[in-house]
Design a protein around this motif. Sequence first.
Motif, short mmCIF file in Angstrom:
data_model
loop_
_atom_site.label_atom_id
_atom_site.label_comp_id
_atom_site.label_asym_id
_atom_site.label_seq_id
_atom_site.Cartn_x
_atom_site.Cartn_y
_atom_site.Cartn_z
N SER A 21 0.83 -1.20 0.00
CA SER A 21 0.00 0.00 0.00
C SER A 21 0.87 1.25 0.00
O SER A 21 1.95 1.28 0.60
CB SER A 21 -0.91 0.02 1.24
OG SER A 21 -1.76 -1.10 1.24
N GLN A 22 0.41 2.28 -0.69
CA GLN A 22 1.07 3.57 -0.67
C GLN A 22 0.03 4.64 -0.96
O GLN A 22 -1.07 4.35 -1.45
CB GLN A 22 2.20 3.64 -1.71
CG GLN A 22 1.76 3.54 -3.15
CD GLN A 22 2.94 3.58 -4.12
OE1 GLN A 22 4.07 3.29 -3.76
NE2 GLN A 22 2.67 3.94 -5.36
N ARG A 23 0.37 5.89 -0.67
CA ARG A 23 -0.53 7.00 -0.97
C ARG A 23 -0.82 7.03 -2.46
O ARG A 23 0.07 6.82 -3.26
CB ARG A 23 0.13 8.31 -0.53
CG ARG A 23 -0.73 9.55 -0.76
CD ARG A 23 0.03 10.80 -0.33
NE ARG A 23 1.25 10.95 -1.12
CZ ARG A 23 1.29 11.50 -2.34
NH1 ARG A 23 0.18 11.92 -2.92
NH2 ARG A 23 2.44 11.62 -2.98
N ASN A 24 -2.07 7.29 -2.83
CA ASN A 24 -2.45 7.28 -4.25
C ASN A 24 -1.70 8.37 -5.01
O ASN A 24 -1.92 9.56 -4.79
CB ASN A 24 -3.96 7.47 -4.38
CG ASN A 24 -4.41 7.36 -5.84
OD1 ASN A 24 -3.63 6.99 -6.71
ND2 ASN A 24 -5.67 7.68 -6.08
N ALA A 25 -0.82 7.94 -5.90
CA ALA A 25 -0.06 8.88 -6.73
C ALA A 25 -0.24 8.55 -8.20
O ALA A 25 0.55 8.97 -9.04
CB ALA A 25 1.42 8.86 -6.34
N GLY A 26 -1.28 7.76 -8.50
CA GLY A 26 -1.55 7.41 -9.90
C GLY A 26 -1.01 6.05 -10.28
O GLY A 26 -0.20 5.44 -9.56
N ALA A 27 -1.45 5.58 -11.45
CA ALA A 27 -1.08 4.24 -11.91
C ALA A 27 0.41 4.12 -12.19
O ALA A 27 1.03 3.10 -11.92
CB ALA A 27 -1.88 3.88 -13.16
#
Length: 250
Positions: A21-27
Amino acid sequence: DRSPEILDEYVRRDNRVRLISQRNAGAGAARNRGLSEAKGEYLSFLDADDFFEPDMLERAYRKAKEQKAQILVFGSDQYRSDLEEFHHVDWTIRKHALPPYRPMNYRTFTENVFKVFVGWTWDKLFEREFVLKHGFKFQEQRTSNDLLFVFSALAERIEVEEAVLAHQRRDNPESLSHTREKSWQCFYHALTALRENLVRYGLYYELEQDFINYALHFSLWNYKTIQGEKKKELYRMLKRKWFRELGIAG
């Protein structure tokens, strides 16, 4: 949508599955994180819009191993979940442009090398060693973030599995492909980055005409399919600046 909970169930059931998991930074950022964590022989990428046949990995991997392929491309189609219908498409693999022998490489294609396959990753396997050797990465931008990765990977050993093993959902109004007006410049940044890579690899002189023709094709496709006020702005940028900068105007 409960994706993390569902994935946690798979983690508990099978120790080969890892949830990162990670902060949403795009695909693009998610894929690059996956590249840094991957351990296997081949890489596979699944987009949220799409789904695989249950035996896709087994069949694609077997074919890739048989031919020692650096890239394996498999068949795909489109799925309308509102109608529960699958629709055949014949442009994801342009079979008439493929040579009769296997494995093949990009120099043996009989058509524009950037149009034989589509510049997305989810209908392909990539040999991890090949990707790491050349340092291929995804652009961390909202859309068109996989074009650079796919078209920079001009492999010497390419194989095709014609069976349809992946399905692209075409009726999600919230998908990135349906909201490209929010990132209408991304395709241009993808094309200029690809040209920079071709120059860096010493391939631009060989592939210049193919690149220019593809840049025109992709620019016009983006213009025709974009919606809203950004369509006018895109028109102005293509006419005043981008066609010239991409080599199309000449």
